[in-house]
Design a protein around this motif. Structure first.
Motif, mmCIF file in Angstrom:
data_model
loop_
_atom_site.group_PDB
_atom_site.id
_atom_site.type_symbol
_atom_site.label_atom_id
_atom_site.label_comp_id
_atom_site.label_asym_id
_atom_site.label_seq_id
_atom_site.Cartn_x
_atom_site.Cartn_y
_atom_site.Cartn_z
ATOM 1 N N ILE A 56 22.984 -4.253 -1.258
ATOM 2 C CA ILE A 56 23.545 -5.564 -0.917
ATOM 3 C C ILE A 56 22.439 -6.616 -0.988
ATOM 4 N N GLY A 57 22.850 -7.852 -0.997
ATOM 5 C CA GLY A 57 21.891 -8.948 -1.001
ATOM 6 C C GLY A 57 21.636 -9.477 -2.404
ATOM 7 N N ASP A 58 20.823 -10.515 -2.466
ATOM 8 C CA ASP A 58 20.482 -11.153 -3.732
ATOM 9 C C ASP A 58 19.356 -10.359 -4.400
ATOM 10 N N PRO A 59 19.582 -9.823 -5.599
ATOM 11 C CA PRO A 59 18.514 -9.036 -6.234
ATOM 12 C C PRO A 59 17.306 -9.874 -6.639
ATOM 13 N N TYR A 60 17.500 -11.187 -6.864
ATOM 14 C CA TYR A 60 16.386 -12.062 -7.242
ATOM 15 C C TYR A 60 15.489 -12.384 -6.053
ATOM 16 N N CYS A 61 15.940 -12.050 -4.845
ATOM 17 C CA CYS A 61 15.126 -12.260 -3.645
ATOM 18 C C CYS A 61 14.688 -10.937 -3.017
ATOM 19 N N THR A 62 14.872 -9.821 -3.755
ATOM 20 C CA THR A 62 14.596 -8.488 -3.221
ATOM 21 C C THR A 62 13.445 -7.854 -3.982
ATOM 22 N N VAL A 63 12.558 -7.187 -3.256
ATOM 23 C CA VAL A 63 11.460 -6.438 -3.860
ATOM 24 C C VAL A 63 11.626 -4.961 -3.523
ATOM 25 N N PHE A 64 11.107 -4.142 -4.438
ATOM 26 C CA PHE A 64 11.103 -2.691 -4.243
ATOM 27 C C PHE A 64 9.721 -2.300 -3.721
ATOM 28 N N VAL A 65 9.694 -1.549 -2.629
ATOM 29 C CA VAL A 65 8.438 -1.080 -2.025
ATOM 30 C C VAL A 65 8.433 0.443 -2.125
ATOM 31 N N GLY A 66 7.472 0.997 -2.873
ATOM 32 C CA GLY A 66 7.387 2.433 -3.065
ATOM 33 C C GLY A 66 6.066 3.003 -2.569
ATOM 34 N N ARG A 67 5.989 4.353 -2.584
ATOM 35 C CA ARG A 67 4.808 5.107 -2.151
ATOM 36 C C ARG A 67 4.494 4.877 -0.668
ATOM 37 N N LEU A 68 5.549 4.789 0.101
ATOM 38 C CA LEU A 68 5.379 4.631 1.546
ATOM 39 C C LEU A 68 5.124 5.979 2.201
ATOM 40 N N SER A 69 4.508 5.912 3.361
ATOM 41 C CA SER A 69 4.316 7.122 4.152
ATOM 42 C C SER A 69 5.653 7.559 4.757
ATOM 43 N N HIS A 70 5.828 8.855 4.902
ATOM 44 C CA HIS A 70 7.069 9.357 5.480
ATOM 45 C C HIS A 70 7.164 9.061 6.983
ATOM 46 N N PHE A 71 6.063 8.617 7.557
ATOM 47 C CA PHE A 71 6.075 8.275 8.981
ATOM 48 C C PHE A 71 6.248 6.766 9.211
ATOM 49 N N HIS A 123 1.306 -6.196 -3.419
ATOM 50 C CA HIS A 123 1.078 -5.041 -4.285
ATOM 51 C C HIS A 123 -0.308 -4.443 -4.004
ATOM 52 N N HIS A 124 -0.334 -3.133 -3.840
ATOM 53 C CA HIS A 124 -1.555 -2.359 -3.535
ATOM 54 C C HIS A 124 -2.096 -2.650 -2.134
ATOM 55 N N SER A 125 -1.269 -3.197 -1.268
ATOM 56 C CA SER A 125 -1.685 -3.315 0.136
ATOM 57 C C SER A 125 -1.496 -1.967 0.844
ATOM 58 N N ILE A 126 -2.075 -1.845 2.012
ATOM 59 C CA ILE A 126 -2.092 -0.550 2.718
ATOM 60 C C ILE A 126 -1.223 -0.643 3.963
ATOM 61 N N ILE A 127 -0.293 0.281 4.088
ATOM 62 C CA ILE A 127 0.573 0.423 5.273
ATOM 63 C C ILE A 127 0.512 1.885 5.722
ATOM 64 N N ASP A 128 0.054 2.099 6.926
ATOM 65 C CA ASP A 128 -0.079 3.453 7.493
ATOM 66 C C ASP A 128 -0.933 4.353 6.593
ATOM 67 N N ASP A 129 -2.070 3.798 6.166
ATOM 68 C CA ASP A 129 -3.052 4.523 5.346
ATOM 69 C C ASP A 129 -2.493 4.937 3.990
ATOM 70 N N HIS A 130 -1.520 4.208 3.490
ATOM 71 C CA HIS A 130 -0.951 4.470 2.174
ATOM 72 C C HIS A 130 -0.950 3.164 1.358
ATOM 73 N N GLN A 131 -1.423 3.271 0.129
ATOM 74 C CA GLN A 131 -1.416 2.128 -0.786
ATOM 75 C C GLN A 131 -0.036 2.033 -1.429
ATOM 76 N N ILE A 132 0.646 0.939 -1.141
ATOM 77 C CA ILE A 132 2.040 0.816 -1.573
ATOM 78 C C ILE A 132 2.126 0.180 -2.960
ATOM 79 N N LEU A 133 3.273 0.348 -3.572
ATOM 80 C CA LEU A 133 3.590 -0.266 -4.861
ATOM 81 C C LEU A 133 4.746 -1.239 -4.649
#
Length: 339
Positions: A56-71, A123-133
């Motif tokens: 749901i939501g506007d796709p032009y205002c949405t970003v995909f965040v990957g490589r997150l920690s499972h915690f 992009h490439h910031s760190i969340i919970d010791d994981h570099q996200i995409l």
């Protein structure tokens, strides 16, 4: 393929399963079963990216965040992504059975500008010791998209085996040989899009919405209009300044001419006065000279007259003295007679 694009990369605007499984986008045949499955799903239309009820939501205002920690939880992700703008909606994808995090999420912002800011800075910031995409929502914005569970997707971690190129993390390399379009046409395979060539250090921009493109065109038009108005204003001001400068020069020249004419008139008037003064002085001198001459003549004539009168008086006095002497001598008395 030009020589300038040899060391560059390119990003596809259409998703192509065979091209996504190739390093430089020049492969013709799929090299593993996943690519065959993705090609079958894309050709048969088995996947509908718009049919997901959770998207749901506007796709032009949405970003995909990957490589997150499972915690990583929704709260920590919201706190981390709210640095780049106002988060409107957040969906952390979890497993249906276990409820554990799948390691990726979708974050929707209030405006497209905030989404682009997160796309560039998060992009490439760190969340919970994981570099996200961080990437844009290719599921709804990239035509022909096939997810990873159906054999598609982009940006695999493995360096061998089932590779996925063409995304932001793993862009296509420039083709080392020309793409065989005739052979692809003979085999009935749609030709892979070459994409847009960019440098390795450039950041690919996500697709823009029509509204944003219209606003951008309006902004560019307004800027061009403002620029043209500024140019016309500057030209008008320069023309006014030039006209003012020319008028001032003409006024100065006319003033100089008038001053020269006035100076000539004044000089002629002064010359006239000087000539008149010289004439009057010469006439006065001549008059004074004539007056002096006449006065000297008068004095000489008066002096001559006086001298003649004195002579007469002297002669008369002498004659009277002689007569008195004669009388004395005759009578013997002092008797004076007046004649």
């Amino acid at each position: 393929m030009s020589g300038n694009n040899i060391n560059s990369v390119f990003y596809a605007e259409l998703y192509h399963p065979i091209q996504a499984g190739s390093i430089d986008g020049t492969d013709i045949h799929p090299h593993d079963n996943a690519i065959c499955r993705a090609l079958l799903c894309s050709s048969a239309g088995l996947y509908d990216p718009v049919g997901d009820p959770k998207a749901i939501g506007d796709p032009y205002c949405t970003v995909f965040v990957g490589r997150l920690s499972h915690f990583t939880s929704e709260d920590t992700l919201r706190k981390a992504m709210s640095k780049y703008g106002r988060v409107k909606n957040l969906r952390l994808v979890r497993d249906i059975v276990t409820g554990a995090s799948r390691g990726y999420a979708f974050v929707e912002y209030e405006t497209e500008r905030e989404m682009r800011r997160a796309y560039e800075d998060a992009h490439h910031s760190i969340i919970d010791d994981h570099q996200i995409l961080v990437d844009y929502n290719r599921q709804q914005l990239m035509p022909g998209w096939i997810p990873r569970r159906l054999g598609g997707g982009l940006g695999g971690k493995k360096e061998s085996g089932q590779l996925r190129f063409g995304g932001r993390e793993r862009p296509f390399r420039a083709p080392l040989r020309p793409i065989p379009f005739d052979e692809l046409k003979r085999l009935g395979i749609p030709p892979p899009p070459e994409g847009r060539y960019m440098s390795r250090f450039q950041v690919p921009s996500p697709p823009r919405s029509r509204r944003c493109s219209i606003e951008k065109e309006e902004n560019t038009r307004s800027r061009s209009l403002k620029h043209s108005e500024e140019r016309t204003h500057k030209s008008s001001t320069t023309e006014k300044e030039e006209k003012h400068y020319r008028s001032s020069l003409e006024k100065e020249e006319s003033h100089r001419k008038s001053s020269m004419e006035k100076g000539g008139r004044k000089r002629s008037f002064v010359d006239r006065e000087e000539s008149h003064y010289k004439r009057s002085t010469t006439e006065g001198e001549e008059r004074s000279r004539s007056h002096k001459r006449s006065s000297t003549d008068k004095e000489e004539s008066s002096h001559q007259r006086r001298s003649s009168k004195d002579k007469e008086k002297h002669s008369h006095h002498c004659h009277s003295k002689r007569s008195c002497r004669r009388e004395r001598s005759s009578n013997g008395e002092d008797h004076y007679t007046d004649y």
